[in-house]
Design an enzyme around this catalytic site. Structure first.
Site, PDB file in Angstrom:
ATOM      1  N   PHE A  76      -6.887  82.737  59.971  1.00  0.00           N
ATOM      2  CA  PHE A  76      -7.415  84.116  59.966  1.00  0.00           C
ATOM      3  C   PHE A  76      -6.484  85.144  60.621  1.00  0.00           C
ATOM      4  O   PHE A  76      -6.191  86.181  60.030  1.00  0.00           O
ATOM      5  CB  PHE A  76      -8.790  84.135  60.647  1.00  0.00           C
ATOM      6  CG  PHE A  76      -9.422  85.504  60.737  1.00  0.00           C
ATOM      7  CD1 PHE A  76     -10.121  86.039  59.660  1.00  0.00           C
ATOM      8  CD2 PHE A  76      -9.323  86.262  61.893  1.00  0.00           C
ATOM      9  CE1 PHE A  76     -10.702  87.301  59.733  1.00  0.00           C
ATOM     10  CE2 PHE A  76      -9.897  87.523  61.979  1.00  0.00           C
ATOM     11  CZ  PHE A  76     -10.595  88.043  60.891  1.00  0.00           C
ATOM     12  N   ASN A  77      -6.031  84.898  61.848  1.00  0.00           N
ATOM     13  CA  ASN A  77      -5.257  85.924  62.575  1.00  0.00           C
ATOM     14  C   ASN A  77      -3.976  86.298  61.831  1.00  0.00           C
ATOM     15  O   ASN A  77      -3.548  87.453  61.861  1.00  0.00           O
ATOM     16  CB  ASN A  77      -4.895  85.450  63.987  1.00  0.00           C
ATOM     17  CG  ASN A  77      -6.100  85.341  64.895  1.00  0.00           C
ATOM     18  OD1 ASN A  77      -7.171  85.850  64.577  1.00  0.00           O
ATOM     19  ND2 ASN A  77      -5.933  84.658  66.021  1.00  0.00           N
ATOM     20  N   ASN A  93     -11.714  90.056  64.420  1.00  0.00           N
ATOM     21  CA  ASN A  93     -13.012  89.418  64.201  1.00  0.00           C
ATOM     22  C   ASN A  93     -14.090  90.429  63.830  1.00  0.00           C
ATOM     23  O   ASN A  93     -14.985  90.149  63.034  1.00  0.00           O
ATOM     24  CB  ASN A  93     -13.453  88.659  65.454  1.00  0.00           C
ATOM     25  CG  ASN A  93     -12.673  87.372  65.648  1.00  0.00           C
ATOM     26  OD1 ASN A  93     -12.277  86.738  64.676  1.00  0.00           O
ATOM     27  ND2 ASN A  93     -12.439  86.987  66.891  1.00  0.00           N
ATOM     28  N   HIS A 101     -10.607  78.001  69.924  1.00  0.00           N
ATOM     29  CA  HIS A 101      -9.179  78.241  69.680  1.00  0.00           C
ATOM     30  C   HIS A 101      -8.431  78.956  70.808  1.00  0.00           C
ATOM     31  O   HIS A 101      -7.453  78.445  71.351  1.00  0.00           O
ATOM     32  CB  HIS A 101      -8.994  79.119  68.429  1.00  0.00           C
ATOM     33  CG  HIS A 101      -9.733  78.671  67.220  1.00  0.00           C
ATOM     34  ND1 HIS A 101      -9.230  77.737  66.360  1.00  0.00           N
ATOM     35  CD2 HIS A 101     -10.945  79.040  66.712  1.00  0.00           C
ATOM     36  CE1 HIS A 101     -10.084  77.548  65.352  1.00  0.00           C
ATOM     37  NE2 HIS A 101     -11.131  78.330  65.552  1.00  0.00           N
ATOM     38  N   ASP A 102      -8.875  80.191  71.086  1.00  0.00           N
ATOM     39  CA  ASP A 102      -8.035  81.113  71.853  1.00  0.00           C
ATOM     40  C   ASP A 102      -7.775  80.659  73.289  1.00  0.00           C
ATOM     41  O   ASP A 102      -6.720  80.959  73.859  1.00  0.00           O
ATOM     42  CB  ASP A 102      -8.668  82.511  71.856  1.00  0.00           C
ATOM     43  CG  ASP A 102      -8.707  83.111  70.461  1.00  0.00           C
ATOM     44  OD1 ASP A 102      -7.911  82.667  69.608  1.00  0.00           O
ATOM     45  OD2 ASP A 102      -9.524  84.016  70.232  1.00  0.00           O
ATOM     46  N   ASP A 142      -9.317  90.022  70.244  1.00  0.00           N
ATOM     47  CA  ASP A 142     -10.353  90.630  69.401  1.00  0.00           C
ATOM     48  C   ASP A 142     -11.704  89.933  69.641  1.00  0.00           C
ATOM     49  O   ASP A 142     -12.249  89.317  68.739  1.00  0.00           O
ATOM     50  CB  ASP A 142      -9.939  90.547  67.907  1.00  0.00           C
ATOM     51  CG  ASP A 142      -9.769  89.109  67.414  1.00  0.00           C
ATOM     52  OD1 ASP A 142      -9.607  88.197  68.249  1.00  0.00           O
ATOM     53  OD2 ASP A 142      -9.818  88.905  66.180  1.00  0.00           O
ATOM     54  N   ASP A 177     -12.149  84.148  72.089  1.00  0.00           N
ATOM     55  CA  ASP A 177     -11.389  85.103  72.907  1.00  0.00           C
ATOM     56  C   ASP A 177     -12.070  85.273  74.272  1.00  0.00           C
ATOM     57  O   ASP A 177     -11.390  85.397  75.299  1.00  0.00           O
ATOM     58  CB  ASP A 177     -11.355  86.489  72.246  1.00  0.00           C
ATOM     59  CG  ASP A 177     -10.739  86.476  70.867  1.00  0.00           C
ATOM     60  OD1 ASP A 177      -9.554  86.801  70.731  1.00  0.00           O
ATOM     61  OD2 ASP A 177     -11.457  86.145  69.899  1.00  0.00           O
ATOM     62  N   THR A 181      -4.344  86.644  70.727  1.00  0.00           N
ATOM     63  CA  THR A 181      -5.402  85.798  70.173  1.00  0.00           C
ATOM     64  C   THR A 181      -6.157  86.518  69.057  1.00  0.00           C
ATOM     65  O   THR A 181      -7.288  86.157  68.725  1.00  0.00           O
ATOM     66  CB  THR A 181      -6.382  85.328  71.279  1.00  0.00           C
ATOM     67  OG1 THR A 181      -7.007  86.485  71.858  1.00  0.00           O
ATOM     68  CG2 THR A 181      -5.668  84.554  72.358  1.00  0.00           C
TER      69      THR A 181
HETATM   70  C1  PIR Z   1     -11.654  83.696  62.785  1.00  0.00           C
HETATM   71  C2  PIR Z   1     -11.649  83.176  64.059  1.00  0.00           C
HETATM   72  C3  PIR Z   1     -12.255  81.953  64.303  1.00  0.00           C
HETATM   73  C4  PIR Z   1     -12.833  81.243  63.266  1.00  0.00           C
HETATM   74  C5  PIR Z   1     -12.786  81.748  61.976  1.00  0.00           C
HETATM   75  N1  PIR Z   1     -13.302  80.995  60.952  1.00  0.00           N
HETATM   76  C6  PIR Z   1     -12.202  82.989  61.742  1.00  0.00           C
HETATM   77  C7  PIR Z   1     -10.882  83.937  65.108  1.00  0.00           C
HETATM   78  C8  PIR Z   1     -10.795  83.344  66.515  1.00  0.00           C
HETATM   79  O1  PIR Z   1     -11.115  84.340  67.491  1.00  0.00           O
HETATM   80  C9  PIR Z   1      -9.349  82.887  66.689  1.00  0.00           C
HETATM   81  O2  PIR Z   1      -8.558  83.826  67.381  1.00  0.00           O
HETATM   82  C10 PIR Z   1      -8.794  82.807  65.298  1.00  0.00           C
HETATM   83  N2  PIR Z   1      -9.468  83.928  64.650  1.00  0.00           N
HETATM   84  C11 PIR Z   1      -9.000  81.461  64.610  1.00  0.00           C
HETATM   85  O3  PIR Z   1      -8.740  81.556  63.250  1.00  0.00           O
HETATM   86 CA    CA Z   2      -9.439  85.751  68.416  1.00  0.00          CA
END
Ligand code: PIR
Ligand code: CA
Length: 322
Positions: free
Chosen positions: A168-169, A41, A242-243, A12, A17, A127
């Site tokens: 979040f995911n 997102n 993260h991803d 997303d 990502d 992701t």
């Molecule tokens: C969502 C994301 C990142 C940070 C926040 N605060 C909220 C998205 C990122 O793309 C990642 O896949 C995941 N979601 C981390 O929570």
């Molecule tokens: Ca993501």
């Protein structure tokens, strides 16, 4: 070298990502069969277009993009506009897509690809919210035993980011996450415990700046916005990418230490919906299908990302010279 790992990236985009895409496109250990998109997102239309724009920025619009689920299975749409901006990829000029996304639905593509491939050869990397993977498992249960591994950026065994305990995911579509975590495929959870170690420091940015390419600038623009958002909304100094950790784990498992532990996704708690519950009480059984990522080799991780940007930047110049 061994055969490249065949993956489908379900995402997303999303600043982090986008970095995962760069790593998957550039590194010879990975063969990216296609990108599937899921509302997360930002809304599905925006993040699907973002995926196409990132491919153009990487000079790799040969990779097909399949749009998937626009909303979670049960709950209402929730986006992360504070973190990723109105476009989902704020901070850069997004190049126009050079080709349309595919007609087929993302879930169809996932199923057809897994069924057509040799047993145990396709890895699904997620992701974003897990809606597409859950739908695929329900629509065609035969994929479950055929998939080599599912690698999820999501969850965490000691912290959340959207609620105190939910990432979040997972939080966006906990029912989908529950389905995916419960299926019999091997699943690696690359959660916040790991990804909060993948910080894009000023030293990392210096290395990318030295590449001095349009894609390098693209990365730096993304990170500048992401850093600011993470400072304002999450109290971080440097943003966690993260991803990209999911891809780094597949390229070189030595970069991401893991531990076997049974996992489940909480659906009904008053304070804990979307929590990934890890049972660390005793050593996991030999046949435990779940593992969590624990410790990141920061230097080795960023060396891979910087090398990916350098590699894609060179390819780009070559194609312009042709
Ligand atoms: C969502 C994301 C990142 C940070 C926040 N605060 C909220 C998205 C990122 O793309 C990642 O896949 C995941 N979601 C981390 O929570
Ligand atoms: Ca993501």
């Amino acid at each position: 070298m061994s055969e490249p790992r065949k993956i489908i990236l379900d995402c997303d985009p999303g600043h982090d990502d986008a970095v995962a895409m760069m790593l998957a496109l550039a590194n010879p250990a990975i063969e990216l069969l296609g990108i599937t998109t899921v509302g997360g997102n930002q809304t599905l239309d925006k993040i699907t277009r973002n995926a196409q724009s990132v491919l153009v920025a990487c000079g790799r619009d040969d990779v097909p993009v399949y749009a998937g689920a626009a909303r979670p299975l049960v709950r209402r749409v929730e986006i992360a506009a504070d973190i990723h901006g109105d476009s989902g990829l704020d901070g850069v000029e997004l190049p126009e897509p050079t080709r349309p996304s595919e007609q087929a639905h993302a879930v169809r593509f996932i199923i057809d690809t897994v069924l057509a491939a040799e047993h145990g050869t396709i890895t699904l990397v997620a992701t974003g919210p897990l809606t597409n993977l859950a739908l695929a498992a329900r629509l065609e249960p035969r994929i479950v035993e055929r998939v080599r591994e599912v690698v999820v950026m999501g969850g965490g065994y000691h912290e959340g980011n959207w609620t105190p305990v939910a990432e979040f995911n997972i939080w966006v579509d906990p029912e989908a996450a529950h389905i995916v975590f419960d299926e019999a495929w091997p699943l690696t959870m690359v959660g916040l415990d790991l990804t909060h170690q993948a910080l894009a420091t000023p030293e990392v940015e210096e290395q990318v700046r030295a590449i001095d390419s349009p894609l390098g600038e693209f990365f730096l623009g993304l990170m500048a916005f992401f850093r600011q958002a993470y400072r304002e909304h999450q109290g971080f100094i440097d943003p966690p990418v993260h991803d990209a950790c999911t891809i780094a784990y597949l390229i070189d498992p030595a970069i991401v230490a893991t531990q076997k532990v049974p996992l489940s996704v909480e659906l009904r708690g008053e304070l804990t919906v979307g929590m990934t519950v890890a049972d660390f009480r005793s050593p996991a059984a030999e046949d435990c299908r779940h593992q969590v990522a624990t410790t990141l080799d920061h230097a080795a991780f960023w060396a891979l990302v910087v090398e990916a940007i350098r590699m894609l930047s060179q390819q780009d110049t070559r194609s312009q010279e042709d």
